[in-house]
Design a protein around this motif. Structure first.
Motif, PDB file in Angstrom:
ATOM      1  N   GLY A 110       0.801  -1.216   0.000  1.00 16.07           N
ATOM      2  CA  GLY A 110       0.000   0.000   0.000  1.00 16.07           C
ATOM      3  C   GLY A 110       0.834   1.265   0.000  1.00 16.07           C
ATOM      4  O   GLY A 110       0.325   2.351  -0.323  1.00 16.07           O
ATOM      5  N   GLN A 111       2.132   1.159   0.328  1.00 15.57           N
ATOM      6  CA  GLN A 111       2.993   2.331   0.339  1.00 15.57           C
ATOM      7  C   GLN A 111       3.644   2.533  -1.030  1.00 15.57           C
ATOM      8  O   GLN A 111       3.869   1.579  -1.772  1.00 15.57           O
ATOM      9  CB  GLN A 111       4.082   2.187   1.410  1.00 15.57           C
ATOM     10  N   ALA A 112       3.931   3.791  -1.345  1.00 13.17           N
ATOM     11  CA  ALA A 112       4.549   4.119  -2.621  1.00 13.17           C
ATOM     12  C   ALA A 112       5.997   3.641  -2.646  1.00 13.17           C
ATOM     13  O   ALA A 112       6.726   3.782  -1.659  1.00 13.17           O
ATOM     14  CB  ALA A 112       4.489   5.621  -2.864  1.00 13.17           C
ATOM     15  N   VAL A 113       6.408   3.085  -3.769  1.00 13.34           N
ATOM     16  CA  VAL A 113       7.783   2.621  -3.942  1.00 13.34           C
ATOM     17  C   VAL A 113       8.605   3.778  -4.504  1.00 13.34           C
ATOM     18  O   VAL A 113       8.270   4.343  -5.548  1.00 13.34           O
ATOM     19  CB  VAL A 113       7.848   1.415  -4.899  1.00 13.34           C
ATOM     20  N   LEU A 114       9.674   4.129  -3.808  1.00 10.84           N
ATOM     21  CA  LEU A 114      10.519   5.233  -4.265  1.00 10.84           C
ATOM     22  C   LEU A 114      11.240   4.829  -5.545  1.00 10.84           C
ATOM     23  O   LEU A 114      11.734   3.705  -5.665  1.00 10.84           O
ATOM     24  CB  LEU A 114      11.535   5.593  -3.187  1.00 10.84           C
ATOM     25  N   PRO A 115      11.320   5.742  -6.519  1.00 12.38           N
ATOM     26  CA  PRO A 115      12.020   5.414  -7.769  1.00 12.38           C
ATOM     27  C   PRO A 115      13.484   5.085  -7.511  1.00 12.38           C
ATOM     28  O   PRO A 115      14.128   5.681  -6.650  1.00 12.38           O
ATOM     29  CB  PRO A 115      11.879   6.692  -8.593  1.00 12.38           C
ATOM     30  N   PHE A 116      13.993   4.107  -8.224  1.00  9.61           N
ATOM     31  CA  PHE A 116      15.414   3.778  -8.165  1.00  9.61           C
ATOM     32  C   PHE A 116      15.902   3.549  -9.586  1.00  9.61           C
ATOM     33  O   PHE A 116      15.112   3.265 -10.493  1.00  9.61           O
ATOM     34  CB  PHE A 116      15.669   2.546  -7.285  1.00  9.61           C
ATOM     35  N   THR A 117      17.203   3.687  -9.789  1.00 13.09           N
ATOM     36  CA  THR A 117      17.796   3.528 -11.109  1.00 13.09           C
ATOM     37  C   THR A 117      18.983   2.583 -11.026  1.00 13.09           C
ATOM     38  O   THR A 117      19.849   2.739 -10.164  1.00 13.09           O
ATOM     39  CB  THR A 117      18.259   4.881 -11.677  1.00 13.09           C
ATOM     40  N   LEU A 118      19.002   1.575 -11.914  1.00 18.76           N
ATOM     41  CA  LEU A 118      20.094   0.611 -11.994  1.00 18.76           C
ATOM     42  C   LEU A 118      20.447   0.398 -13.464  1.00 18.76           C
ATOM     43  O   LEU A 118      19.850   1.019 -14.345  1.00 18.76           O
ATOM     44  CB  LEU A 118      19.680  -0.707 -11.320  1.00 18.76           C
ATOM     45  N   THR A 119      21.395  -0.485 -13.732  1.00 20.06           N
ATOM     46  CA  THR A 119      21.871  -0.733 -15.089  1.00 20.06           C
ATOM     47  C   THR A 119      21.464  -2.124 -15.533  1.00 20.06           C
ATOM     48  O   THR A 119      21.674  -3.096 -14.802  1.00 20.06           O
ATOM     49  CB  THR A 119      23.406  -0.601 -15.147  1.00 20.06           C
ATOM     50  N   ASP A 120      20.876  -2.230 -16.747  1.00 18.09           N
ATOM     51  CA  ASP A 120      20.384  -3.538 -17.171  1.00 18.09           C
ATOM     52  C   ASP A 120      21.406  -4.286 -18.015  1.00 18.09           C
ATOM     53  O   ASP A 120      22.540  -3.846 -18.208  1.00 18.09           O
ATOM     54  CB  ASP A 120      19.030  -3.420 -17.880  1.00 18.09           C
ATOM     55  N   ALA A 124      22.158  -0.201 -20.376  1.00 19.93           N
ATOM     56  CA  ALA A 124      21.326   0.992 -20.271  1.00 19.93           C
ATOM     57  C   ALA A 124      20.919   1.246 -18.821  1.00 19.93           C
ATOM     58  O   ALA A 124      20.706   0.297 -18.051  1.00 19.93           O
ATOM     59  CB  ALA A 124      20.079   0.845 -21.133  1.00 19.93           C
ATOM     60  N   ARG A 125      20.817   2.517 -18.456  1.00 24.57           N
ATOM     61  CA  ARG A 125      20.308   2.868 -17.127  1.00 24.57           C
ATOM     62  C   ARG A 125      18.789   2.783 -17.172  1.00 24.57           C
ATOM     63  O   ARG A 125      18.132   3.327 -18.073  1.00 24.57           O
ATOM     64  CB  ARG A 125      20.756   4.272 -16.736  1.00 24.57           C
ATOM     65  N   VAL A 126      18.227   2.101 -16.197  1.00 21.19           N
ATOM     66  CA  VAL A 126      16.791   1.828 -16.161  1.00 21.19           C
ATOM     67  C   VAL A 126      16.239   2.320 -14.836  1.00 21.19           C
ATOM     68  O   VAL A 126      16.764   1.987 -13.767  1.00 21.19           O
ATOM     69  CB  VAL A 126      16.512   0.318 -16.328  1.00 21.19           C
ATOM     70  N   SER A 127      15.175   3.113 -14.895  1.00 21.81           N
ATOM     71  CA  SER A 127      14.555   3.657 -13.690  1.00 21.81           C
ATOM     72  C   SER A 127      13.159   3.079 -13.515  1.00 21.81           C
ATOM     73  O   SER A 127      12.420   2.901 -14.493  1.00 21.81           O
ATOM     74  CB  SER A 127      14.463   5.182 -13.780  1.00 21.81           C
ATOM     75  N   LEU A 128      12.813   2.806 -12.292  1.00 19.25           N
ATOM     76  CA  LEU A 128      11.456   2.336 -12.007  1.00 19.25           C
ATOM     77  C   LEU A 128      10.429   3.357 -12.486  1.00 19.25           C
ATOM     78  O   LEU A 128       9.335   2.988 -12.927  1.00 19.25           O
ATOM     79  CB  LEU A 128      11.296   2.087 -10.507  1.00 19.25           C
ATOM     80  N   ALA A 129      10.783   4.630 -12.435  1.00 17.97           N
ATOM     81  CA  ALA A 129       9.842   5.688 -12.807  1.00 17.97           C
ATOM     82  C   ALA A 129       9.376   5.577 -14.255  1.00 17.97           C
ATOM     83  O   ALA A 129       8.267   6.008 -14.588  1.00 17.97           O
ATOM     84  CB  ALA A 129      10.481   7.059 -12.567  1.00 17.97           C
ATOM     85  N   VAL A 214      22.711  -1.047  -5.169  1.00 12.75           N
ATOM     86  CA  VAL A 214      22.002  -2.307  -4.951  1.00 12.75           C
ATOM     87  C   VAL A 214      21.557  -2.423  -3.503  1.00 12.75           C
ATOM     88  O   VAL A 214      20.416  -2.813  -3.217  1.00 12.75           O
ATOM     89  CB  VAL A 214      22.889  -3.498  -5.361  1.00 12.75           C
ATOM     90  N   LYS A 215      22.433  -2.076  -2.580  1.00 19.05           N
ATOM     91  CA  LYS A 215      22.072  -2.166  -1.155  1.00 19.05           C
ATOM     92  C   LYS A 215      20.900  -1.253  -0.820  1.00 19.05           C
ATOM     93  O   LYS A 215      20.030  -1.608  -0.025  1.00 19.05           O
ATOM     94  CB  LYS A 215      23.277  -1.822  -0.281  1.00 19.05           C
ATOM     95  N   ALA A 216      20.864  -0.073  -1.429  1.00 16.88           N
ATOM     96  CA  ALA A 216      19.781   0.875  -1.148  1.00 16.88           C
ATOM     97  C   ALA A 216      18.436   0.300  -1.579  1.00 16.88           C
ATOM     98  O   ALA A 216      17.429   0.444  -0.870  1.00 16.88           O
ATOM     99  CB  ALA A 216      20.050   2.206  -1.849  1.00 16.88           C
ATOM    100  N   VAL A 217      18.391  -0.366  -2.746  1.00  9.07           N
ATOM    101  CA  VAL A 217      17.142  -0.977  -3.211  1.00  9.07           C
ATOM    102  C   VAL A 217      16.743  -2.123  -2.290  1.00  9.07           C
ATOM    103  O   VAL A 217      15.577  -2.248  -1.898  1.00  9.07           O
ATOM    104  CB  VAL A 217      17.286  -1.470  -4.662  1.00  9.07           C
ATOM    105  N   CYS A 218      17.721  -2.945  -1.922  1.00  8.17           N
ATOM    106  CA  CYS A 218      17.415  -4.072  -1.035  1.00  8.17           C
ATOM    107  C   CYS A 218      16.864  -3.581   0.301  1.00  8.17           C
ATOM    108  O   CYS A 218      15.873  -4.114   0.814  1.00  8.17           O
ATOM    109  CB  CYS A 218      18.662  -4.921  -0.807  1.00  8.17           C
ATOM    110  N   ARG A 219      17.488  -2.583   0.866  1.00 10.56           N
ATOM    111  CA  ARG A 219      17.056  -2.078   2.169  1.00 10.56           C
ATOM    112  C   ARG A 219      15.656  -1.464   2.095  1.00 10.56           C
ATOM    113  O   ARG A 219      14.899  -1.523   3.061  1.00 10.56           O
ATOM    114  CB  ARG A 219      18.058  -1.055   2.711  1.00 10.56           C
ATOM    115  N   MET A 220      15.329  -0.861   0.961  1.00 13.56           N
ATOM    116  CA  MET A 220      13.997  -0.276   0.820  1.00 13.56           C
ATOM    117  C   MET A 220      12.922  -1.330   1.035  1.00 13.56           C
ATOM    118  O   MET A 220      11.851  -1.042   1.571  1.00 13.56           O
ATOM    119  CB  MET A 220      13.853   0.367  -0.564  1.00 13.56           C
ATOM    120  N   PHE A 221      13.203  -2.569   0.631  1.00 13.76           N
ATOM    121  CA  PHE A 221      12.225  -3.642   0.760  1.00 13.76           C
ATOM    122  C   PHE A 221      12.494  -4.539   1.973  1.00 13.76           C
ATOM    123  O   PHE A 221      11.868  -5.595   2.122  1.00 13.76           O
ATOM    124  CB  PHE A 221      12.212  -4.486  -0.511  1.00 13.76           C
TER     125      PHE A 221
END
Length: 273
Positions: A110-120, A124-129, A214-221
């Motif tokens: 139910g909470q908003a997921v903060l946008p993050f950007t990683l490399t695929d 290419a740089r890929v953002s959740l946004a 990567v750690k920042a995305v993992c910690r978010m969840f």
């Protein structure tokens, strides 16, 4: 005629408290019905008062002559049994005890997921946004994992989803597989791994980045992992982000089937379409 009673396990897809019903993707009931997604009625609305989509449940299906209903609905909390998963779970609990903010700040459904950007896998740089308005499923692996019931199973789940929703991939559904071994899993390595699953890089992104990214995305969840020699001990999580960018579900473990994950994604894709 005496009522039939059948034990059922499943994943909740939708809940309609006003009408006292819920829909679940159920595993096979031996001798009664195949695995399928279907609605269930309850006689007492209080039975489903705390039920939310994505919950792993069991209940008893009561089948009488002219009606059927669910009773004794119980939500399962993930309790790993396999040695590796149990070790990772214990390490996670220890980490949370030492760092209470890890669990406290982890996103809840139910909470908003903060946008993050990683490399695929293409570099290419890929953002959740950039996937706003689409359903996004996310999981975490490392490509050198040797265990068929861990990272390989999570990747296979996405592979089956990719096949099932081939017509809507990229348009309605995006898959993100994030490595927590960025030192080894560079874009070229991820591209080789992605080829095993016939992944289209426009709709199924295998993502890496700097260790801090990567750690920042993992910690978010609320997910953590630990290197042990050349392997990792890690929790198993599959996440679903809805079309509004909110966390719809956080499936922990590997007990759910690809069909159940697919049923949940189908429900999300039609919920706000």
């Amino acid at each position: 005629m005496a009522a039939e009673r059948h034990p059922v396990t499943g994943i909740v897809l939708r809940v309609d408290r006003a009408h006292g019903t819920f829909e679940a993707s159920c595993q096979e009931i031996p001798g009664y019905m195949a695995a399928m997604a279907m609605p269930f009625t309850v006689r007492d609305a209080a039975t489903i008062a705390g039920l939310q989509p994505g919950a792993d449940i069991d209940f008893t299906l009561v089948v009488e002559k002219n009606r059927s209903y669910a009773e004794g609905v119980r939500i399962h909390r993930y309790e790993p049994m396999e040695q590796e998963a149990l070790r990772a779970h214990r390490l996670q609990l220890l980490q949370e005890a030492q760092d209470p903010a890890l669990a406290a700040n982890a996103l809840k459904p139910g909470q908003a997921v903060l946008p993050f950007t990683l490399t695929d896998q293409t570099g290419a740089r890929v953002s959740l946004a950039q996937f706003a308005g689409k359903v996004v499923a996310i999981t975490f692996i490392y490509t050198s994992c040797p265990l068929p019931d861990y990272c390989v199973r999570l990747s296979n789940n996405f592979g089956r989803v990719n096949q099932r929703f081939a017509a809507g991939m990229g348009r309605d559904l995006i898959l993100l597989t994030i490595t927590f071994d960025p030192a080894h899993d560079d874009p070229a390595t991820l591209a080789q791994y992605a080829a095993r699953w016939k992944a289209d890089p426009h709709s199924w992104h295998f993502l890496t980045g700097t260790l801090s990214e990567v750690k920042a995305v993992c910690r978010m969840f609320g997910l953590d992992y630990w290197r042990e020699g050349i392997w990792f001990a890690h929790a198993l999580h599959t996440l679903v982000v809805d079309r509004q960018g909110k966390l719809a579900a956080n499936f922990e473990g590997n007990d759910f089937t690809p069909e159940q994950l697919g049923d949940f994604l189908a429900a999300e894709m039609t919920a706000h379409n």
